[in-house]
Design a protein around this motif. Structure first.
Motif, PDB file in Angstrom:
ATOM      1  N   HIS A  42      20.177 -31.298 -36.753  1.00 49.13           N
ATOM      2  CA  HIS A  42      20.130 -30.468 -35.550  1.00 49.13           C
ATOM      3  C   HIS A  42      21.662 -30.167 -35.090  1.00 49.13           C
ATOM      4  N   ASN A  89      16.937 -26.277 -35.238  1.00 50.59           N
ATOM      5  CA  ASN A  89      16.629 -26.611 -33.893  1.00 50.59           C
ATOM      6  C   ASN A  89      15.276 -27.552 -34.370  1.00 50.59           C
ATOM      7  N   PRO A  90      15.366 -28.878 -34.124  1.00 51.45           N
ATOM      8  CA  PRO A  90      14.165 -29.690 -34.337  1.00 51.45           C
ATOM      9  C   PRO A  90      12.563 -28.994 -33.755  1.00 51.45           C
ATOM     10  N   ASP A 117      19.154 -33.980 -26.569  1.00 47.18           N
ATOM     11  CA  ASP A 117      17.971 -32.919 -26.404  1.00 47.18           C
ATOM     12  C   ASP A 117      17.022 -33.177 -25.240  1.00 47.18           C
ATOM     13  N   THR A 124      11.208 -32.404 -27.382  1.00 46.08           N
ATOM     14  CA  THR A 124      10.715 -31.736 -28.808  1.00 46.08           C
ATOM     15  C   THR A 124       9.178 -31.876 -28.826  1.00 46.08           C
TER      16      THR A 124
END
Length: 141
Positions: A42, A89-90, A117, A124
């Motif tokens: 990332h 970007n995960p 994050d 995520t």
């Protein structure tokens, strides 16, 4: 009963991701599903040049180690799995990878290893649940 052929497991080295892998290995062992592992390097600006090359190399090396350790766990259970490392970007990479590779189930951890994050960019897991074109199974360690 829904049958799954291809399961995507995003891995970041967290306990929750490890538990998600355990669940995926169990499903694969029982139903013969293919497992695809994905670890993402990332970088916030989606530009590898924005990180020093040494830091980027360290993150990339870590992502590959995560995949290799997961492959070893699968091998010890008599399973063969495919592993991939991507940059980006995960949140977006997980959804795109699942679509591109015809995953019919994503098994992922409730939260990952990166607290930054979660605070700045949002969860995520929540993003994947909202945006994936396939079913998502969320696992908590």
């Amino acid at each position: 009963m829904m049958m799954y052929n291809r399961i995507l497991v995003p891995l970041d080295g967290s306990q929750n991701a490890d538990k998600a892998l355990d669940v995926a290995l169990g499903v694969s062992k029982n139903f013969g599903c293919e497992i695809q592992l994905l670890s993402i390097v990332h970088h916030i600006h989606n530009d590898a040049d924005s990180l020093s090359s040494k830091l980027y190399e360290g993150l990339s090396t870590n992502a590959h180690k995560i995949i290799e350790a997961a492959r070893d766990r699968a091998w010890n259970k008599g399973l063969t799995i495919k592993g991939y490392v991507r940059d980006g970007n995960p949140k977006k990479e997980i959804c795109e990878f699942a679509k591109e590779n015809d995953a019919d189930l994503i098994i992922m951890g409730k939260s990952g290893a990166n607290a930054f994050d979660r605070l700045v960019l949002g969860s995520t897991t929540a993003y994947v649940i909202r945006n994936a074109d396939t079913q998502v199974l969320v696992v908590n360690a």
